[in-house]
Design an enzyme around this catalytic site. Structure first.
Site, PDB file in Angstrom:
ATOM      1  N   CYS A  28       0.867  -1.462  -0.268  1.00 51.91           N
ATOM      2  CA  CYS A  28      -0.086   0.016   0.479  1.00 51.91           C
ATOM      3  C   CYS A  28       0.999   1.232   0.004  1.00 51.91           C
ATOM      4  O   CYS A  28       1.943   1.293   0.784  1.00 51.91           O
ATOM      5  CB  CYS A  28      -1.453  -0.179   1.398  1.00 51.91           C
ATOM      6  SG  CYS A  28      -1.836  -1.550   0.921  1.00 51.91           S
ATOM      7  N   GLY A  30       0.795   6.137  -0.504  1.00 52.63           N
ATOM      8  CA  GLY A  30       0.901   7.056   0.396  1.00 52.63           C
ATOM      9  C   GLY A  30      -0.911   7.082   1.013  1.00 52.63           C
ATOM     10  O   GLY A  30      -1.539   7.081   1.738  1.00 52.63           O
ATOM     11  N   ASP A 152       6.636  12.054   3.186  1.00 55.37           N
ATOM     12  CA  ASP A 152       6.834  10.757   3.884  1.00 55.37           C
ATOM     13  C   ASP A 152       8.067   9.603   3.380  1.00 55.37           C
ATOM     14  O   ASP A 152       8.142   8.685   2.591  1.00 55.37           O
ATOM     15  CB  ASP A 152       5.534   9.568   2.677  1.00 55.37           C
ATOM     16  CG  ASP A 152       4.931   8.491   3.151  1.00 55.37           C
ATOM     17  OD1 ASP A 152       5.422   8.642   4.543  1.00 55.37           O
ATOM     18  OD2 ASP A 152       4.826   7.902   3.153  1.00 55.37           O
TER      19      ASP A 152
END
Length: 721
Positions: A28, A30, A152
């Protein structure tokens, strides 16, 4: 394959049509699910990220990510090939159509693994960590020059190919544009960066941060590569700040006062000397690496090194090469952030098209920055004014304002004026070329026909990749040993390495079939059939002496048919046996008593034949090849046969009566075929070996022997009866 694809569609709603096959989940991102798939148009494995569009906020984030990744083009950033709609459909140029879709698919470059998976095997060598850190800083320098914050950064978003040790930054789902000309205080999202990689400023002021948050995350990743574990692993934000304060000194008084207002419990009068400095957290690290890390992991973002400054640090001097560390030619500006706001209003969303985000249509001279405000009234990021104050000098790429910049490149004969400057993969046709242009040609290092590419084309053809070190690739074995062994790809192009997946699968299946055929052809001994026959023999009753002889004759005939023994020996044996038995058959015309009284001549012939049979058996034992039947019968307890001694004819009968059934040890043994005929006590009902042999001479046993004709057995039985 069809059932697997349907299950993925039902569970995850992952529908790309028939163009993509062999879907495998990767993880998965962001803001979406990531799968790997094989593109049937070019037989290349790609990574596909699905972004679900459920509300205006998700549409805004999807548009922001697509807008950013389509413009970024760098060696250390995962390349994006195209954007697709549901069922693999092509998106139109109208941005407003994005609000009508329920999902979009981002087809991007497939990487072998990520740094998080690599660190699960343990810490890296310092040489490997330095090489990966250099590439991370090289990519961050380009991203920050485009006025983009990743927000991130973590090991799971850093992808690596272990064959060439290339690191690339991916997953821009939480990235955003931030023009350094303006302050974004109060307009930034909070809680985006993973907690373990959040900077102190991000923990104290979640809505006010700069590009320095990416550098803090990069420093934490570098320390994690050296130790194999997270540097600051707090269970919550308060514990995360406590762990940071125990190792990172607080130099400035204003930072200490801010901490005193937020968390006074953990604040001391003197916080310049931490309880657990980095030297304790990173034992065995070199002094140069420690100094490099201490300048990145600073409490104040103003003291922290930028990506460009970190590349110039002495610790990176072995890899640093400013000419090969490009920056963005078309950075994002404030108008791109305004577009995100306008897209929330449906009345304005249809006037913006995709072409706006391929190349910036406005320069700093065209955009009215200070039409309504004075220069002093505009809030600026303090990091933007730390070195320069002139407005135009803040722009990262100074070539954007040069006059006649495009015309001087038109003099290059290799430059086609009719060729569009847009990337070739934007068009639905020539789909196969987009992979080769981005993966195999020399133009994949920079944006196609950009000024940075044209300036560096000459030296890049002559210079080797300076940060590519083969010895490090050889040393990286702890991860390779646990991964599957790959075929030798030396001398192949990148297309051959990354493509032709279906052809490789077909080749592997064909090679396996060929190996099986060769194995069947060269098979000299069938172990399975041997075991089956051995079990079958063990279940049968114990064979008699005549059965053993018949089986032995059968094995000899099989060996003869296969050419394992010389045919001359078998023929000679058969001829002698037939001649002796023919003479014996002629004597059968007389009575049984006359045969017995005739000084034993017929018995002598039979004994001579049996001795020759025993000699042939001895020759077969000395032969190198021994069938499993011979080995089986050799284990039985057979008495050793004696050769007949030459005696006079008158004494032959008496000697046979006393010694024909005795060996040297005095044990009685049976002649395998006819020696019992010479026993005078054959009429005795008890202990007569003749009756036991007669009982075993059944028609089936006689027919099974190919060496002695059935007619001879019949004549013998006739006289015996």
């Amino acid at each position: 394959m069809a059932e697997k694809f349907e299950s993925l569609m039902n569970i995850h709603g992952f529908d790309l049509g028939s163009r993509y096959m062999d879907l495998k989940p990767l993880g998965c991102g962001g803001n979406g699910l990531v799968f790997s798939a094989v593109d049937n148009d070019c037989d290349k494995r790609v990574a596909v990220k699905k972004i679900v569009l459920t509300d205006p906020q998700s549409v805004k984030h999807a548009l922001r990510e697509i807008k950013i990744i389509r413009r970024l083009d760098h060696d250390n950033i995962v390349k994006v090939f195209e954007i697709l709609g549901p069922s693999g459909s092509q998106l139109t140029d109208d941005v407003g159509s994005l609000t009508e879709l329920n999902c979009v698919y981002i087809v991007q470059e497939y990487m072998e693994t990520d740094l998080a998976n690599l660190l699960e095997q343990g810490p890296l060598l310092e040489d490997h960590a330095r090489l990966f850190m250099y590439q991370l800083l090289r990519g961050l320098k380009y991203i920050h020059s485009a006025n983009v914050l990743h927000r991130d950064l973590k090991p799971a978003n850093l992808f690596i190919n272990t064959e060439d040790l290339v690191l690339k930054i991916g997953d821009f789902g939480l990235a955003r544009i931030m023009d350094p000309h303006y302050s974004h205080k109060g307009h930034l999202s909070e809680g985006l960066v993973t907690k373990w990689y959040r900077s102190p400023r991000l923990l104290l002021s979640p809505n006010n941060y700069t590009k320095a948050i990416d550098m803090w995350a990069a420093g934490c990743i570098f320390a994690e590569m050296l130790t194999g574990k997270t540097l600051f692993a707090g269970a919550h934000e308060l514990e995360q700040m406590q762990l940071i304060l125990e190792s990172i000194p607080v130099v400035h008084e204003e930072d200490r006062q801010e901490l005193l207002n937020v968390i006074p419990v953990y604040i001391r009068n003197d916080m310049t000397e931490p309880h657990k400095p980095l030297t304790q957290l990173l034992p065995g690290i070199s002094p140069e690496a420690l100094d490099f890390l201490e300048q990145i992991l600073t409490f104040s973002p103003m003291d922290r090194l930028t990506a460009e400054e970190a590349l110039s640090h002495p610790y990176m001097s072995i890899y640093s090469f400013p000419t090969d560390e490009p920056i963005s030619s078309h950075p994002f500006h404030i108008e791109d952030e305004v577009d995100d706001i306008l897209l929330m209003d449906e009345s304005h969303s249809h006037i913006y098209n995709w072409e706006r985000y391929h190349e910036s249509q406005f320069s700093d001279h065209d955009w009215p920055i200070h039409n309504n405000y004075e220069a002093d009234e505009v809030q600026r990021d303090p990091r933007a004014l730390s070195d320069v104050t002139d407005e135009e000098e803040v722009q990262v790429d100074p070539r954007k304002y040069l006059d006649g910049d495009r015309e001087k490149y038109l003099e290059d004969p290799a430059f086609d004026t009719h060729f569009s400057t847009e990337p070739c993969w934007q068009y639905s046709d020539h789909h196969e070329n987009k992979y080769c242009d981005l993966e195999c040609s020399h133009t994949c290092n920079y944006k196609m026909r950009s000024s940075s590419y044209l300036d560096n084309l000459v030296w890049r053809d002559s210079e080797v990749n300076h940060y590519y070190e083969p010895k490090l690739i050889i040393d990286l074995s702890n991860w390779k040993e646990q991964s599957k062994e790959k075929s030798d790809k030396k001398g192949k192009s990148k297309c051959e390495k990354n493509g032709l997946v279906k052809a490789q699968i077909a080749l592997e299946e064909a090679s396996q079939q060929l190996v099986e055929k060769e194995r069947e052809k060269n098979q000299g001994f069938d172990f399975d059939s041997f075991i089956a026959e051995t079990i079958q023999l063990s279940l049968q009753h114990e064979p008699t002496d005549v059965d053993k002889l018949n089986d032995l004759n059968s094995s000899v005939s099989q060996m003869e048919s296969k050419g394992l023994i010389s045919k001359s020996v078998s023929r000679e044996k058969q001829e002698k046996g037939m001649a002796n038995l023919a003479q014996l058959g002629a004597l059968y015309q007389t009575s049984w008593e006359s045969q017995f009284v005739s000084n034993g001549e017929e018995c002598f012939l039979i004994d001579q034949f049996c001795c020759e049979v025993r000699k042939d058996e001895q020759v077969e034992k000395e032969n190198t090849y021994t069938s499993y039947l011979d080995k089986f019968f050799s284990k039985k307890e057979d008495a050793e046969m004696l050769e007949p001694e030459p005696v006079e004819e008158g004494k032959l009968g008496e000697k046979e009566r006393g010694e024909s059934f005795l060996s040297n040890s005095g044990e009685l043994f049976f002649n395998k075929q006819l020696e019992a005929i010479g026993i005078p006590q054959f009429h005795s009902p008890v202990g007569s070996p003749l009756k036991s042999i007669q009982a075993t001479l059944t028609p089936s046993a006689m027919k099974s022997s190919p060496q002695i004709p059935h007619k001879t057995y019949s004549s013998i039985l006739k006289h015996l009866n």
